[in-house]
Each structure stands twice: as C-alpha cells, then as structure tokens.
Design an enzyme around this catalytic site. Structure first.
Site, PDB file in Angstrom:
ATOM      1  N   ASN A  92      43.566  61.455  26.144  1.00 34.24           N
ATOM      2  CA  ASN A  92      43.636  61.863  27.370  1.00 34.24           C
ATOM      3  C   ASN A  92      44.552  63.000  27.275  1.00 34.24           C
ATOM      4  OD1 ASN A  92      46.231  61.471  26.517  1.00 34.24           O
ATOM      5  ND2 ASN A  92      46.697  60.024  28.025  1.00 34.24           N
TER       6      ASN A  92
ATOM      7  N   HIS B 174      47.088  64.311  25.780  1.00 32.38           N
ATOM      8  CA  HIS B 174      48.340  64.240  25.666  1.00 32.38           C
ATOM      9  C   HIS B 174      48.682  65.072  24.112  1.00 32.38           C
ATOM     10  CE1 HIS B 174      48.745  60.096  23.519  1.00 32.38           C
ATOM     11  NE2 HIS B 174      48.514  60.902  22.602  1.00 32.38           N
TER      12      HIS B 174
ATOM     13  N   ASP C  35      57.721  62.135  17.978  1.00 24.37           N
ATOM     14  CA  ASP C  35      58.130  61.174  18.789  1.00 24.37           C
ATOM     15  C   ASP C  35      58.571  59.758  18.059  1.00 24.37           C
ATOM     16  OD1 ASP C  35      55.602  60.698  17.761  1.00 24.37           O
ATOM     17  OD2 ASP C  35      54.552  61.331  19.822  1.00 24.37           O
TER      18      ASP C  35
HETATM   19  P1  PGA Z   1      45.227  59.536  16.530  1.00 21.44           P
HETATM   20  O1  PGA Z   1      46.495  59.907  17.704  1.00 21.44           O
HETATM   21  O2  PGA Z   1      45.701  60.451  15.571  1.00 21.44           O
HETATM   22  O3  PGA Z   1      45.778  58.268  16.188  1.00 21.44           O
HETATM   23  O4  PGA Z   1      44.161  59.750  17.205  1.00 21.44           O
HETATM   24  C1  PGA Z   1      46.685  61.376  18.161  1.00 21.44           C
HETATM   25  C2  PGA Z   1      47.537  61.295  19.409  1.00 21.44           C
HETATM   26  O5  PGA Z   1      47.765  60.294  20.012  1.00 21.44           O
HETATM   27  O6  PGA Z   1      48.301  62.446  19.500  1.00 21.44           O
END
Ligand code: PGA
Length: 249
Positions: free
Chosen positions: A136, A138, A67
């Site tokens: 959440n 995702h 992304d």
């Molecule tokens: P993080 O993000 O590694 O900063 O916790 C993971 C994500 O949002 O997929």
C-alpha cells in the site's frame, strides 16, 4: 531518486548489502536505520557473511529500527526485537547496547515515542536508512494518510497491512492492531536512504512512489523530496515503470 533495477531478489540483496558495507567502511561509527519484514533477510544474510569473512565489522556501529508491534513481548517469535536478534544482531559483532528498537511494553506510549525520538537525536541522526515498502506504499508503519507524521508515533495498522503480515502469525486475529513506528520526518532526515522493493505485489506501490504525486496517501512518494535516495527493485517490482528512465543492472 536513483533507481536501479536488478534481475532478481538475490541480486538486489547483494547490491543492497554492498551499499551498507560501503557505508560502514566510510564511517565505522555510523548510525544504521534498520528494517524488518521478508525483504531485508537476504541483505542481512550477505552482511553476516561479509562479517564472517572479516570484510566488515559492526564494532562501532549503532542501529535504530523503524518499528515494533505494540505490546508484543520482545521474546515473542514475531516481535521485531526477536527478528533482529535472531536474523542479524546475534550473528555479528554489534555491541548489544548499540542496537535500539521501540519498547513494545512501555507503560506510557507517548513517553516511549518521545524517548525514541530523543534517542535518534542523541545518536546524531541516522546516517543510512534501509527501507522496505508495503504493497500500500507504506514505509515503516507509516500507513497511507492525510498527515505527514514527523516523529515516532503509535499507529493503527490498516487491514491491508494486517492481511500482508498475517503469514507470519498463526491467524490474522493474532496480528497486533497497533505498532510503534518512526515518523516520516525522522526517515526523511536520514542522510542516505536505500529502499528495496521486490516482487510483483510491490509493482503498483513502486510505480506510484516513483512516478506519482508526492502525497502521504502513498507515504513512499515523499522520498521524492529526499536528496540521496536509491531504490533497488527487481524486474517484477519494476514492471510498471518505463525502462527508459532507469539503469537495468
Ligand atoms: P515485506 O514488508 O518486506 O515483508 O514485504 C515490507 C514492508 O511492509 O515495509
């Protein structure tokens, strides 16, 4: 799904780096799907060390990232383009033209999404996809939804994601509201998937991912359908799971 629980973040990062190194040894010209965020930093650190010790080379590897923030210039310190180059690509021998991210500044978003999907197809699909998970549920920026997006698309980030990512910006108002993300379909078509979840704030999402129904309301739960997914979780992230169902490292 195979679940491995480690004592801590460091151990999860070491194991994940070993998985990725083994993938590269198995297929030197493999296509790696790469992730950003805080979680993969330890993995990239270990892979850089393996490269410096001449244990692996990225000479023939290609990469596609999951992304990118919409309209954040590539040289912006919080763009994923900048993150990948400073945290990983500039410290290994992967050829510059073999690394790919969505183009945040593309004039036509629909065309950019098609370009990115065609690129993944042209590379022959993803051999190994590294994933983090949002609090959440995702994966990439596929937020909880009633749909299962197939290919790359532009998403509106949820308030919880903006809130989680504001720590990287000077304030929440600076977090982009939209992002390009690979679709769930593209992720599920990867031949191998490794999801890494660490910390207490991922415990609920991980429990729903592993034990809950398969639903796009918890995007990571769709990985239950994938034939070769491994989850590496530390004890904090695994605290809501039943220990009898997994291997504790
Ligand atoms: P993080 O993000 O590694 O900063 O916790 C993971 C994500 O949002 O997929």
């Amino acid at each position: 799904m195979k679940l491995i629980v480690t004592r801590n973040y460091e151990e999860a990062s070491t194991l994940a780096a070993n998985y990725m190194a083994a993938q590269i040894l198995m297929k030197p010209n493999c296509v790696l799907g790469l992730a950003t965020g805080s979680t993969p930093l330890g993995i990239y650190h270990h892979l850089i060390k393996m490269y410096q010790d001449h244990r692996i080379t990225f000479r023939s590897v290609s990469s596609v990232n999951l992304d990118e923030y919409y309209q954040l210039p590539p040289d912006h310190p919080q763009s994923y383009h900048h993150y990948m180059h400073s945290e990983f690509f500039n410290q290994i021998d992967i050829p510059a033209d073999a690394t790919h991210l969505p183009n945040a500044l593309a004039e036509d978003p629909a065309q950019e999404c098609r370009r990115y999907d065609r690129l993944i197809d042209h590379l022959g699909g993803i051999d190994f996809q590294l994933l983090g998970i949002g609090a959440n549920g995702h994966i990439a920026f596929n937020e909880p939804s009633d749909d299962i997006p197939n290919g790359t698309h532009l998403v509106d980030l949820t308030e919880s994601t903006i809130d989680a990512n504001k720590r990287f910006f000077s304030s929440a108002s600076e977090v982009p509201r939209k992002a390009y993300t690979m679709g769930i379909g593209s992720i599920l078509r990867a031949r191998k998937i490794l999801l890494i979840a660490t910390g207490t704030n991922k415990a609920q999402a991980l429990q729903e991912t592993v034990c809950g129904p398969v639903t796009p309301r918890v995007p990571a739960s769709l990985l239950q359908l994938h034939g070769d997914t491994t989850i590496l979780a530390d004890r904090e992230a695994a605290q809501l799971l039943d220990e009898r169902n997994f291997h504790v490292n």
